[in-house]
Design a protein around this motif. Structure first.
Motif, PDB file in Angstrom:
ATOM      1  N   SER A   1      45.308  30.921  42.301  1.00  0.00           N
ATOM      2  CA  SER A   1      44.994  29.619  42.658  1.00  0.00           C
ATOM      3  C   SER A   1      44.235  29.057  41.774  1.00  0.00           C
ATOM      4  O   SER A   1      43.517  29.771  41.083  1.00  0.00           O
ATOM      5  CB  SER A   1      44.601  29.655  44.111  1.00  0.00           C
ATOM      6  N   ARG A   2      43.875  27.733  41.959  1.00  0.00           N
ATOM      7  CA  ARG A   2      43.085  27.011  41.268  1.00  0.00           C
ATOM      8  C   ARG A   2      41.585  27.609  41.382  1.00  0.00           C
ATOM      9  O   ARG A   2      40.752  27.810  40.589  1.00  0.00           O
ATOM     10  CB  ARG A   2      42.767  25.377  41.492  1.00  0.00           C
ATOM     11  N   SER A   3      41.293  28.002  42.714  1.00  0.00           N
ATOM     12  CA  SER A   3      39.977  28.601  43.092  1.00  0.00           C
ATOM     13  C   SER A   3      39.976  29.931  42.656  1.00  0.00           C
ATOM     14  O   SER A   3      38.699  30.227  42.013  1.00  0.00           O
ATOM     15  CB  SER A   3      40.117  28.908  44.703  1.00  0.00           C
ATOM     16  N   ASP A   4      40.960  30.640  42.162  1.00  0.00           N
ATOM     17  CA  ASP A   4      40.749  32.212  41.601  1.00  0.00           C
ATOM     18  C   ASP A   4      40.438  31.957  39.986  1.00  0.00           C
ATOM     19  O   ASP A   4      39.351  32.591  39.637  1.00  0.00           O
ATOM     20  CB  ASP A   4      42.144  32.667  41.552  1.00  0.00           C
ATOM     21  N   VAL A   5      40.888  30.780  39.662  1.00  0.00           N
ATOM     22  CA  VAL A   5      40.416  30.445  38.067  1.00  0.00           C
ATOM     23  C   VAL A   5      39.216  30.039  38.184  1.00  0.00           C
ATOM     24  O   VAL A   5      38.327  30.637  37.052  1.00  0.00           O
ATOM     25  CB  VAL A   5      41.458  29.484  37.508  1.00  0.00           C
ATOM     26  N   VAL A   6      38.837  28.952  38.903  1.00  0.00           N
ATOM     27  CA  VAL A   6      37.322  28.729  39.060  1.00  0.00           C
ATOM     28  C   VAL A   6      36.277  29.713  39.291  1.00  0.00           C
ATOM     29  O   VAL A   6      35.276  29.808  38.497  1.00  0.00           O
ATOM     30  CB  VAL A   6      37.133  27.369  39.817  1.00  0.00           C
ATOM     31  N   ARG A   7      36.733  30.596  40.159  1.00  0.00           N
ATOM     32  CA  ARG A   7      35.759  31.521  40.425  1.00  0.00           C
ATOM     33  C   ARG A   7      35.541  32.559  39.171  1.00  0.00           C
ATOM     34  O   ARG A   7      34.415  33.076  39.032  1.00  0.00           O
ATOM     35  CB  ARG A   7      36.512  32.618  41.658  1.00  0.00           C
ATOM     36  N   ALA A   8      36.706  32.948  38.386  1.00  0.00           N
ATOM     37  CA  ALA A   8      36.601  33.863  37.234  1.00  0.00           C
ATOM     38  C   ALA A   8      35.783  33.057  36.464  1.00  0.00           C
ATOM     39  O   ALA A   8      34.949  33.750  35.590  1.00  0.00           O
ATOM     40  CB  ALA A   8      37.915  34.103  36.818  1.00  0.00           C
ATOM     41  N   LEU A   9      35.924  31.846  36.052  1.00  0.00           N
ATOM     42  CA  LEU A   9      35.198  30.813  35.020  1.00  0.00           C
ATOM     43  C   LEU A   9      33.707  30.751  35.391  1.00  0.00           C
ATOM     44  O   LEU A   9      32.925  30.309  34.641  1.00  0.00           O
ATOM     45  CB  LEU A   9      35.727  29.631  34.789  1.00  0.00           C
ATOM     46  N   SER A  10      33.444  30.933  36.804  1.00  0.00           N
ATOM     47  CA  SER A  10      31.908  30.698  37.094  1.00  0.00           C
ATOM     48  C   SER A  10      31.109  31.773  36.843  1.00  0.00           C
ATOM     49  O   SER A  10      29.898  31.740  37.307  1.00  0.00           O
ATOM     50  CB  SER A  10      31.970  30.307  38.424  1.00  0.00           C
ATOM     51  N   ARG A  11      31.586  32.858  36.493  1.00  0.00           N
ATOM     52  CA  ARG A  11      30.520  33.957  36.202  1.00  0.00           C
ATOM     53  C   ARG A  11      29.512  33.722  35.285  1.00  0.00           C
ATOM     54  O   ARG A  11      29.686  32.917  34.363  1.00  0.00           O
ATOM     55  CB  ARG A  11      31.427  35.327  35.741  1.00  0.00           C
ATOM     56  N   CYS A  12      28.594  34.479  35.605  1.00  0.00           N
ATOM     57  CA  CYS A  12      27.152  34.136  34.601  1.00  0.00           C
ATOM     58  C   CYS A  12      27.110  35.082  33.435  1.00  0.00           C
ATOM     59  O   CYS A  12      28.105  36.114  33.444  1.00  0.00           O
ATOM     60  CB  CYS A  12      25.973  34.417  35.382  1.00  0.00           C
ATOM     61  N   ASP A  13      26.424  34.498  32.597  1.00  0.00           N
ATOM     62  CA  ASP A  13      26.491  35.395  31.215  1.00  0.00           C
ATOM     63  C   ASP A  13      26.304  36.847  31.604  1.00  0.00           C
ATOM     64  O   ASP A  13      26.701  37.784  30.679  1.00  0.00           O
ATOM     65  CB  ASP A  13      25.566  34.922  30.303  1.00  0.00           C
ATOM     66  N   GLU A  14      25.070  37.060  32.359  1.00  0.00           N
ATOM     67  CA  GLU A  14      24.894  38.457  32.590  1.00  0.00           C
ATOM     68  C   GLU A  14      25.767  39.547  33.027  1.00  0.00           C
ATOM     69  O   GLU A  14      25.878  40.591  32.733  1.00  0.00           O
ATOM     70  CB  GLU A  14      23.432  38.503  33.447  1.00  0.00           C
TER      71      GLU A  14
END
Length: 208
Positions: free
Chosen positions: A124-137
């Motif tokens: 889903s779009r939410s799955d993709v957004v969730r993955a891309l929202s991870r922080c650098d650390e």
């Protein structure tokens, strides 16, 4: 990133013989907007969405309309009468960047994921957004962990704005391996590998 690394599994689905009422209850309870419809072999034969179930005519409220002798249209009862047939699907090893482009272009909210024509998940779009929202650390920790698990703990990793820079490799083969490992981590958008001569080898994720 590959679809299998971010998709939701197992996927919720409906059998082709399900009723529209069953579809509505599952859409509401799972808080989703779309469901794959599968046959007896788990092959995706359609998708049913919130807009599809609204195609089942509602009985007009007489308080809002002048009295009419025209009977309401007949109701649909089965999902297969309102679902979208032959839906677009993707597969486990597809590039998330390509799926994201489809979401942006078509406005869809989810896509069934299949393996050998059988449903294995939904992205889903939410799955993709969730993955891309991870922080650098988090990304940096994951890249280092994966390098260490492959017996490569000596390489240096730096992450800035989801761009991973790997240094300390000693050959082009090492550079290719570093690129593959870093690109497999959720949230990575770009990989830069610095070989010994310090000539950057850069890969834009999903743009090969």
């Amino acid at each position: 990133m590959l679809v299998r690394e971010v998709m939701t599994q197992p996927a919720l689905s409906l059998p082709v013989g399900a009723t529209i009422d069953e579809a509505m209850r599952l859409l509401v309870s799972a808080r989703i907007s779309c469901l794959p419809v599968v046959d007896e072999r788990d092959r995706v034969v359609g998708v049913v969405s919130e807009s599809d179930v609204l195609r089942d005519p509602l009985e007009p409220d007489p308080r809002a309309h002048a009295r009419s002798s025209v009977p309401p249209p007949p109701r649909h009862h089965q999902v297969e009468s309102v679902m979208t047939r032959g839906p677009f699907t993707t597969h486990e090893r597809a590039d998330v960047a390509d799926v994201a482009a489809v979401f942006a272009e078509r406005g869809w909210k989810s896509i069934p994921v299949v393996h050998d024509d059988r449903l294995v998940g939904v992205i889903s779009r939410s799955d993709v957004v969730r993955a891309l929202s991870r922080c650098d650390e988090e990304i940096q920790a994951d890249v280092r962990l994966r390098l260490a698990s492959d017996g490569l703990p000596g390489w240096r990793v730096r992450v800035c704005d989801a761009e991973v820079t790997v240094s300390g490799v000693r050959s082009r083969r090492d550079a290719s391996l570093a690129e593959a490992v870093a690109a497999s981590v959720r949230g990575v958008r770009r990989v830069v590998v610095l070989p010994p001569e310090q000539t950057a080898v850069t890969t834009q994720i999903g743009r090969r």
